[in-house]
Motif scaffolding. Sequence first.
Motif, PDB file in Angstrom:
ATOM      1  N   ASP A 153      -4.125  -2.045  11.512  1.00  0.00           N
ATOM      2  CA  ASP A 153      -4.050  -1.173  11.551  1.00  0.00           C
ATOM      3  C   ASP A 153      -4.401  -0.532  10.799  1.00  0.00           C
ATOM      4  OD1 ASP A 153      -1.835  -3.368  10.550  1.00  0.00           O
ATOM      5  OD2 ASP A 153      -2.653  -2.909   8.369  1.00  0.00           O
ATOM      6  N   THR A 154      -3.429   1.090  11.228  1.00  0.00           N
ATOM      7  CA  THR A 154      -4.029   2.500  11.490  1.00  0.00           C
ATOM      8  C   THR A 154      -3.533   3.305  10.250  1.00  0.00           C
ATOM      9  OG1 THR A 154      -2.718   2.764  14.205  1.00  0.00           O
ATOM     10  CG2 THR A 154      -2.396   4.716  12.330  1.00  0.00           C
ATOM     11  N   VAL A 155      -4.757   3.108   9.431  1.00  0.00           N
ATOM     12  CA  VAL A 155      -5.391   3.765   7.881  1.00  0.00           C
ATOM     13  C   VAL A 155      -5.489   5.368   8.119  1.00  0.00           C
ATOM     14  CG1 VAL A 155      -6.156   1.645   7.491  1.00  0.00           C
ATOM     15  CG2 VAL A 155      -7.656   3.959   8.163  1.00  0.00           C
ATOM     16  N   ALA A 156      -5.411   6.503   9.487  1.00  0.00           N
ATOM     17  CA  ALA A 156      -5.417   7.491   9.684  1.00  0.00           C
ATOM     18  C   ALA A 156      -5.756   8.187  11.224  1.00  0.00           C
ATOM     19  CB  ALA A 156      -7.747   8.164   8.723  1.00  0.00           C
ATOM     20  N   THR A 197      -8.336  -5.556   0.678  1.00  0.00           N
ATOM     21  CA  THR A 197      -7.891  -3.765   0.171  1.00  0.00           C
ATOM     22  C   THR A 197      -8.276  -2.518   0.034  1.00  0.00           C
ATOM     23  OG1 THR A 197      -7.469  -6.065  -1.545  1.00  0.00           O
ATOM     24  CG2 THR A 197      -7.586  -3.926  -2.353  1.00  0.00           C
ATOM     25  N   VAL A 198      -8.155  -1.357  -0.089  1.00  0.00           N
ATOM     26  CA  VAL A 198      -8.272  -0.289   0.097  1.00  0.00           C
ATOM     27  C   VAL A 198      -8.736   0.180  -1.097  1.00  0.00           C
ATOM     28  CG1 VAL A 198      -7.912   2.426   1.052  1.00  0.00           C
ATOM     29  CG2 VAL A 198      -6.887   0.509   1.794  1.00  0.00           C
ATOM     30  N   LYS A 199      -9.946  -0.074  -1.450  1.00  0.00           N
ATOM     31  CA  LYS A 199     -10.929   1.081  -2.527  1.00  0.00           C
ATOM     32  C   LYS A 199     -10.881   2.315  -2.859  1.00  0.00           C
ATOM     33  CE  LYS A 199     -10.793  -3.554  -4.002  1.00  0.00           C
ATOM     34  NZ  LYS A 199      -9.968  -3.770  -5.536  1.00  0.00           N
ATOM     35  N   GLU A 200     -10.950   2.836  -1.909  1.00  0.00           N
ATOM     36  CA  GLU A 200     -11.606   4.450  -2.158  1.00  0.00           C
ATOM     37  C   GLU A 200     -11.033   4.922  -0.857  1.00  0.00           C
ATOM     38  OE1 GLU A 200     -12.929   7.345  -4.134  1.00  0.00           O
ATOM     39  OE2 GLU A 200     -13.486   5.415  -5.113  1.00  0.00           O
ATOM     40  N   ILE A 201     -10.737   6.218  -1.062  1.00  0.00           N
ATOM     41  CA  ILE A 201     -10.411   6.848   0.410  1.00  0.00           C
ATOM     42  C   ILE A 201     -10.970   8.435  -0.208  1.00  0.00           C
ATOM     43  CG2 ILE A 201      -8.826   8.526   1.789  1.00  0.00           C
ATOM     44  CD1 ILE A 201      -6.543   7.189   0.157  1.00  0.00           C
ATOM     45  N   LEU A 202     -12.108   8.478   0.529  1.00  0.00           N
ATOM     46  CA  LEU A 202     -13.070   9.365   0.302  1.00  0.00           C
ATOM     47  C   LEU A 202     -12.747  10.944   1.150  1.00  0.00           C
ATOM     48  CD1 LEU A 202     -16.008   6.744   1.640  1.00  0.00           C
ATOM     49  CD2 LEU A 202     -15.223   7.630  -0.554  1.00  0.00           C
ATOM     50  N   ILE A 203     -12.036  11.221   2.006  1.00  0.00           N
ATOM     51  CA  ILE A 203     -11.856  12.688   2.003  1.00  0.00           C
ATOM     52  C   ILE A 203     -10.614  13.077   2.098  1.00  0.00           C
ATOM     53  CG2 ILE A 203     -13.328  12.588   4.769  1.00  0.00           C
ATOM     54  CD1 ILE A 203      -9.663  11.553   4.624  1.00  0.00           C
ATOM     55  N   LYS A 204     -10.170  14.179   1.977  1.00  0.00           N
ATOM     56  CA  LYS A 204      -9.221  14.164   1.200  1.00  0.00           C
ATOM     57  C   LYS A 204      -8.158  15.266   3.338  1.00  0.00           C
ATOM     58  CE  LYS A 204     -10.321  17.024  -3.150  1.00  0.00           C
ATOM     59  NZ  LYS A 204     -10.266  18.167  -2.960  1.00  0.00           N
ATOM     60  N   ASP A 205      -6.361  15.173   3.416  1.00  0.00           N
ATOM     61  CA  ASP A 205      -5.807  15.159   3.944  1.00  0.00           C
ATOM     62  C   ASP A 205      -6.304  16.421   4.478  1.00  0.00           C
ATOM     63  OD1 ASP A 205      -3.546  14.362   5.477  1.00  0.00           O
ATOM     64  OD2 ASP A 205      -2.511  15.647   5.457  1.00  0.00           O
ATOM     65  N   LEU A 225      -4.083  11.693   6.819  1.00  0.00           N
ATOM     66  CA  LEU A 225      -3.354  10.673   6.187  1.00  0.00           C
ATOM     67  C   LEU A 225      -2.523  10.452   6.227  1.00  0.00           C
ATOM     68  CD1 LEU A 225      -5.905  11.287   2.784  1.00  0.00           C
ATOM     69  CD2 LEU A 225      -6.574   9.988   5.007  1.00  0.00           C
ATOM     70  N   SER A 226      -1.299  10.898   6.950  1.00  0.00           N
ATOM     71  CA  SER A 226       0.009  10.693   7.234  1.00  0.00           C
ATOM     72  C   SER A 226      -0.133  10.801   8.787  1.00  0.00           C
ATOM     73  CB  SER A 226       0.456  11.393   5.788  1.00  0.00           C
ATOM     74  OG  SER A 226       1.041  12.403   6.015  1.00  0.00           O
ATOM     75  N   GLN A 227       1.391  10.553   9.146  1.00  0.00           N
ATOM     76  CA  GLN A 227       1.761  10.400  10.710  1.00  0.00           C
ATOM     77  C   GLN A 227       1.585  12.333  10.530  1.00  0.00           C
ATOM     78  OE1 GLN A 227       2.194   8.350  12.642  1.00  0.00           O
ATOM     79  NE2 GLN A 227       2.300  10.010  14.140  1.00  0.00           N
ATOM     80  N   LYS A 283       3.867  15.814   4.624  1.00  0.00           N
ATOM     81  CA  LYS A 283       4.624  15.550   3.293  1.00  0.00           C
ATOM     82  C   LYS A 283       5.843  13.916   3.902  1.00  0.00           C
ATOM     83  CE  LYS A 283       6.378  20.211   2.100  1.00  0.00           C
ATOM     84  NZ  LYS A 283       6.764  21.293   1.451  1.00  0.00           N
ATOM     85  N   ALA A 284       4.652  13.735   4.495  1.00  0.00           N
ATOM     86  CA  ALA A 284       5.124  11.955   4.980  1.00  0.00           C
ATOM     87  C   ALA A 284       4.347  11.250   3.605  1.00  0.00           C
ATOM     88  CB  ALA A 284       5.247  11.788   6.726  1.00  0.00           C
ATOM     89  N   LYS A 285       4.487  10.098   4.147  1.00  0.00           N
ATOM     90  CA  LYS A 285       4.320   8.689   3.190  1.00  0.00           C
ATOM     91  C   LYS A 285       2.741   8.612   3.828  1.00  0.00           C
ATOM     92  CE  LYS A 285       4.453   3.791   2.585  1.00  0.00           C
ATOM     93  NZ  LYS A 285       4.945   2.599   3.099  1.00  0.00           N
ATOM     94  N   PRO A 286       1.565   8.209   3.266  1.00  0.00           N
ATOM     95  CA  PRO A 286       0.026   8.131   3.485  1.00  0.00           C
ATOM     96  C   PRO A 286       0.054   6.665   4.226  1.00  0.00           C
ATOM     97  CG  PRO A 286       0.441   8.412   1.506  1.00  0.00           C
ATOM     98  CD  PRO A 286       1.400   7.906   1.568  1.00  0.00           C
ATOM     99  N   PHE A 287      -0.403   6.855   5.700  1.00  0.00           N
ATOM    100  CA  PHE A 287      -0.974   5.740   5.814  1.00  0.00           C
ATOM    101  C   PHE A 287      -1.151   4.483   5.262  1.00  0.00           C
ATOM    102  CE2 PHE A 287      -1.709   8.543   9.200  1.00  0.00           C
ATOM    103  CZ  PHE A 287      -0.591   7.402  10.527  1.00  0.00           C
ATOM    104  N   VAL A 288      -1.885   4.747   4.474  1.00  0.00           N
ATOM    105  CA  VAL A 288      -2.092   3.576   3.309  1.00  0.00           C
ATOM    106  C   VAL A 288      -2.966   4.890   2.142  1.00  0.00           C
ATOM    107  CG1 VAL A 288      -3.351   2.255   4.787  1.00  0.00           C
ATOM    108  CG2 VAL A 288      -4.982   3.623   3.656  1.00  0.00           C
TER     109      VAL A 288
END
Length: 145
Positions: A99-102, A120-128, A79-81, A84-89
């Motif tokens: 837009d890249t989201v994952a 609008t991102v309403k739910e993220i269904l998976i874990k990093d 979910l991030s680049q 420990k980096a900021k997530p894409f969304v």
Amino acid sequence: MSSFRATVENMSKIMDDMGITELDLERQFLFGIYRKHIHLSKQQAVATTVSVASEQKKETQQAIAGHVLKSPMVGVVYLSQEPKAKPFVKIGDVVNAGDTVALVEAMKTFNPIKADIGGTVKEILIKDGSAVEFDTPIMVIEEVL
């Protein structure tokens, strides 16, 4: 050639019976060594996974109205680049189509997963760092009208 095909079919059956999905082969020749890494993927197993993913998708769509963005491939989703980096969304973010989201790592290649609609991102269904199959729901995007 038919001997080779029979050998591959036998190896495939043995791997399937033992639950092995990857195999490293090494063969020595007069002038060197031939090495090959093989990843076995059975169509039947994928069909079962897709059925489970389809059921999860239906449940997700019933729970949350919106467009379900799915994984286009088998791999590990990030979910991030980088760690420990900021997530894409994150939930509540507005994304545009493209837009890249994952990222999905498949065969040591990082493949960007792009939003196919804006909203609008309403739910993220998976874990990093989760393993995903083809068509696994990743997130729900509510389309902006």
